[in-house]
Motif scaffolding. Structure first.
Motif, PDB file in Angstrom:
ATOM      1  N   ARG A   1      79.745 -53.649  66.057  1.00 51.90           N
ATOM      2  CA  ARG A   1      79.750 -54.188  67.434  1.00 51.90           C
ATOM      3  C   ARG A   1      80.077 -55.665  67.329  1.00 51.90           C
ATOM      4  NH1 ARG A   1      75.284 -54.224  69.986  1.00 51.90           N
ATOM      5  NH2 ARG A   1      75.862 -53.415  72.007  1.00 51.90           N
ATOM      6  N   LEU A   2      81.268 -56.031  67.766  1.00 56.94           N
ATOM      7  CA  LEU A   2      81.780 -57.369  67.509  1.00 56.94           C
ATOM      8  C   LEU A   2      82.024 -58.155  68.791  1.00 56.94           C
ATOM      9  CD1 LEU A   2      84.453 -56.324  64.839  1.00 56.94           C
ATOM     10  CD2 LEU A   2      82.163 -57.208  64.403  1.00 56.94           C
ATOM     11  N   ALA A   3      81.893 -59.473  68.673  1.00 54.93           N
ATOM     12  CA  ALA A   3      82.286 -60.383  69.760  1.00 54.93           C
ATOM     13  C   ALA A   3      83.741 -60.762  69.517  1.00 54.93           C
ATOM     14  CB  ALA A   3      81.403 -61.625  69.736  1.00 54.93           C
ATOM     15  N   LEU A   4      84.456 -61.016  70.611  1.00 56.00           N
ATOM     16  CA  LEU A   4      85.866 -61.382  70.479  1.00 56.00           C
ATOM     17  C   LEU A   4      86.051 -62.837  70.926  1.00 56.00           C
ATOM     18  CD1 LEU A   4      88.672 -60.039  69.779  1.00 56.00           C
ATOM     19  CD2 LEU A   4      89.055 -59.960  72.244  1.00 56.00           C
TER      20      LEU A   4
ATOM     21  N   LEU B   1      85.061 -59.189  82.186  1.00 52.43           N
ATOM     22  CA  LEU B   1      85.379 -59.994  81.006  1.00 52.43           C
ATOM     23  C   LEU B   1      85.853 -61.374  81.452  1.00 52.43           C
ATOM     24  CD1 LEU B   1      85.113 -57.240  79.814  1.00 52.43           C
ATOM     25  CD2 LEU B   1      87.247 -57.549  78.569  1.00 52.43           C
ATOM     26  N   ARG B   2      85.324 -62.398  80.764  1.00 50.51           N
ATOM     27  CA  ARG B   2      85.705 -63.777  81.118  1.00 50.51           C
ATOM     28  C   ARG B   2      85.837 -64.599  79.866  1.00 50.51           C
ATOM     29  NH1 ARG B   2      81.516 -63.689  85.087  1.00 50.51           N
ATOM     30  NH2 ARG B   2      82.441 -63.308  87.124  1.00 50.51           N
ATOM     31  N   LEU B   3      86.690 -65.639  79.925  1.00 50.46           N
ATOM     32  CA  LEU B   3      86.760 -66.605  78.824  1.00 50.46           C
ATOM     33  C   LEU B   3      85.699 -67.664  79.064  1.00 50.46           C
ATOM     34  CD1 LEU B   3      90.451 -67.549  77.964  1.00 50.46           C
ATOM     35  CD2 LEU B   3      88.908 -65.971  76.790  1.00 50.46           C
ATOM     36  N   ARG B   4      84.846 -67.860  78.081  1.00 52.19           N
ATOM     37  CA  ARG B   4      83.771 -68.847  78.203  1.00 52.19           C
ATOM     38  C   ARG B   4      83.850 -69.786  76.992  1.00 52.19           C
ATOM     39  NH1 ARG B   4      81.843 -68.898  82.847  1.00 52.19           N
ATOM     40  NH2 ARG B   4      80.008 -69.929  82.004  1.00 52.19           N
ATOM     41  N   PRO B   5      83.251 -70.972  77.067  1.00 51.56           N
ATOM     42  CA  PRO B   5      83.230 -71.840  75.881  1.00 51.56           C
ATOM     43  C   PRO B   5      82.594 -71.096  74.700  1.00 51.56           C
ATOM     44  CG  PRO B   5      82.477 -73.046  77.818  1.00 51.56           C
ATOM     45  CD  PRO B   5      82.614 -71.594  78.232  1.00 51.56           C
ATOM     46  N   ALA B   6      83.152 -71.296  73.506  1.00 49.88           N
ATOM     47  CA  ALA B   6      82.684 -70.543  72.329  1.00 49.88           C
ATOM     48  C   ALA B   6      81.183 -70.692  72.115  1.00 49.88           C
ATOM     49  CB  ALA B   6      83.449 -71.015  71.089  1.00 49.88           C
ATOM     50  N   GLU B   7      80.661 -71.921  72.345  1.00 45.78           N
ATOM     51  CA  GLU B   7      79.243 -72.159  72.027  1.00 45.78           C
ATOM     52  C   GLU B   7      78.298 -71.356  72.922  1.00 45.78           C
ATOM     53  OE1 GLU B   7      81.544 -74.337  72.797  1.00 45.78           O
ATOM     54  OE2 GLU B   7      80.852 -75.921  74.145  1.00 45.78           O
ATOM     55  N   GLU B   8      78.819 -70.851  74.080  1.00 49.66           N
ATOM     56  CA  GLU B   8      77.951 -70.048  74.956  1.00 49.66           C
ATOM     57  C   GLU B   8      77.583 -68.708  74.328  1.00 49.66           C
ATOM     58  OE1 GLU B   8      79.054 -69.669  79.046  1.00 49.66           O
ATOM     59  OE2 GLU B   8      79.307 -71.838  79.271  1.00 49.66           O
ATOM     60  N   ALA B   9      78.290 -68.343  73.255  1.00 48.75           N
ATOM     61  CA  ALA B   9      77.959 -67.080  72.572  1.00 48.75           C
ATOM     62  C   ALA B   9      76.720 -67.239  71.693  1.00 48.75           C
ATOM     63  CB  ALA B   9      79.148 -66.617  71.715  1.00 48.75           C
TER      64      ALA B   9
ATOM     65  N   GLY C   1      81.196 -60.575  78.081  1.00 46.32           N
ATOM     66  CA  GLY C   1      81.228 -59.261  78.737  1.00 46.32           C
ATOM     67  C   GLY C   1      81.794 -58.178  77.835  1.00 46.32           C
ATOM     68  N   LEU C   2      82.328 -58.572  76.677  1.00 43.48           N
ATOM     69  CA  LEU C   2      82.989 -57.588  75.801  1.00 43.48           C
ATOM     70  C   LEU C   2      82.200 -57.385  74.505  1.00 43.48           C
ATOM     71  CD1 LEU C   2      85.550 -55.865  75.081  1.00 43.48           C
ATOM     72  CD2 LEU C   2      86.470 -57.922  74.024  1.00 43.48           C
ATOM     73  N   VAL C   3      81.926 -56.126  74.183  1.00 46.23           N
ATOM     74  CA  VAL C   3      81.398 -55.771  72.857  1.00 46.23           C
ATOM     75  C   VAL C   3      82.428 -54.815  72.259  1.00 46.23           C
ATOM     76  CG1 VAL C   3      79.524 -54.701  71.564  1.00 46.23           C
ATOM     77  CG2 VAL C   3      79.008 -55.987  73.653  1.00 46.23           C
TER      78      VAL C   3
END
Ligand SMILES: CC(C)(COP(=O)(O)OP(=O)(O)OC[C@H]1O[C@@H](n2cnc3c(N)ncnc32)[C@H](O)[C@@H]1OP(=O)(O)O)[C@@H](O)C(=O)NCCC(=O)NCCS
Length: 244
Positions: free
Chosen positions: A180-183, A231-239, A163-165
């Motif tokens: 434009r970065l992923a966190l 904004l949510r914490l998701r498993p890294a691989e979902e990115a 949800g965050l850029v």
């Protein structure tokens, strides 16, 4: 953990291993995401004068274990900072292509987290989390480096902030539009469950303020944190499949 690999913190900006680290930094990091090497080597030079209350900077290096008097051959590095009152910030990790896939990156990230925990203790508290940003591939761009990063983040237990850029200053070209970065966030003393939308907004706003000198009211702040996103914490691989 392999004992065939040694890691240490660079404390002498003039040491020959710094030239190897610089070559690796410049070869492994995308040019538009690099800060000038002098910022990193300058921080190494100032490291011995650090005291709590200021950013604590670390450059950790990795090399195969050799004979005691052999010069080291640097195969990986991790650059990180402890931001007092905020948390840890991992800026760059790079591993020599021939040494990849053997745990060097994971070892360096874990070591950096331990060093940041010590910094937090020097301040008199616990390290709540470590964050870092990364630029996903544009449509059509080769995604193999992105997959390797996501594999590393997953391995060390970091989560993606969906949800965050993050609209961040491009320090290699300050006149260019924001990156434009992923966190990604690695919970440390603070439990992962406590990072809800409000907490993640605070984490992102803190990073924008601490590192990018970007406060509420600034265009980059508004573009990073529109009120209608969750904004949510998701498993890294979902990115991996995210269209950026
Ligand atoms: C990202 C990078 C640092 C990983 O270093 P590394 O030493 O190869 O990583 P590790 O061997 O510790 O691997 C850690 C995990 O990532 C996974 N991984 C590593 N490379 C991968 C790849 N190409 N594809 C998919 N997964 C990969 C590994 O499988 C491992 O997980 P596992 O132990 O569960 O199998 C390295 O690829 C690199 O330097 N890339 C270029 C620079 C960069 O993108 N840096 C990161 C952003 S600052």
């Amino acid at each position: 953990m392999t004992t065939e690999l040694i890691c240490w913190e660079a404390l002498d900006a003039a040491h020959p291993s710094m030239a190897q680290a610089r070559r690796l930094f410049e070869a492994t990091q995308p040019p538009d995401e690099q800060i000038p090497w002098e910022w990193i080597s300058g921080a190494v030079g100032r490291r011995k004068d650090w005291r709590p209350g200021r950013w604590a900077t670390h450059l950790h290096l990795a090399a195969p274990r050799g004979a005691a008097k052999e010069p080291e051959s640097v195969v990986g590095f991790a650059n990180s900072l402890h931001l007092p009152g905020y948390g840890g910030y991992l800026t760059y990790v790079g591993v020599e292509p021939a040494a990849r896939g053997r745990g060097v990156g994971a070892r360096l990230v874990r070591l950096a987290v331990k060093a940041l925990q010590v910094d937090a203790w020097c301040e008199g508290g616990d390290l709540p989390f470590v964050v870092w940003e990364s630029r996903p591939p544009a449509p059509g761009e080769d995604a193999s480096a992105w997959r390797a990063k996501l594999g590393l983040w997953r391995r060390v237990g970091a989560r993606w902030v969906s949800g965050l850029v993050l609209h961040a200053t491009n320090y290699s070209r300050p006149d260019a539009p924001p990156l434009r970065l992923a966190l990604f966030l690695l919970p440390a003393a603070r439990p992962a469950e406590s990072f809800d939308d409000a907490a993640l907004r605070e984490v992102a706003a803190g990073l924008l303020s601490e590192v990018y000198d970007c406060e509420p009211g600034d265009e980059r702040h508004a573009a990073s944190l529109p009120p209608d996103r969750v904004l949510r914490l998701r498993p890294a691989e979902e990115a991996e499949g995210v269209v950026w």
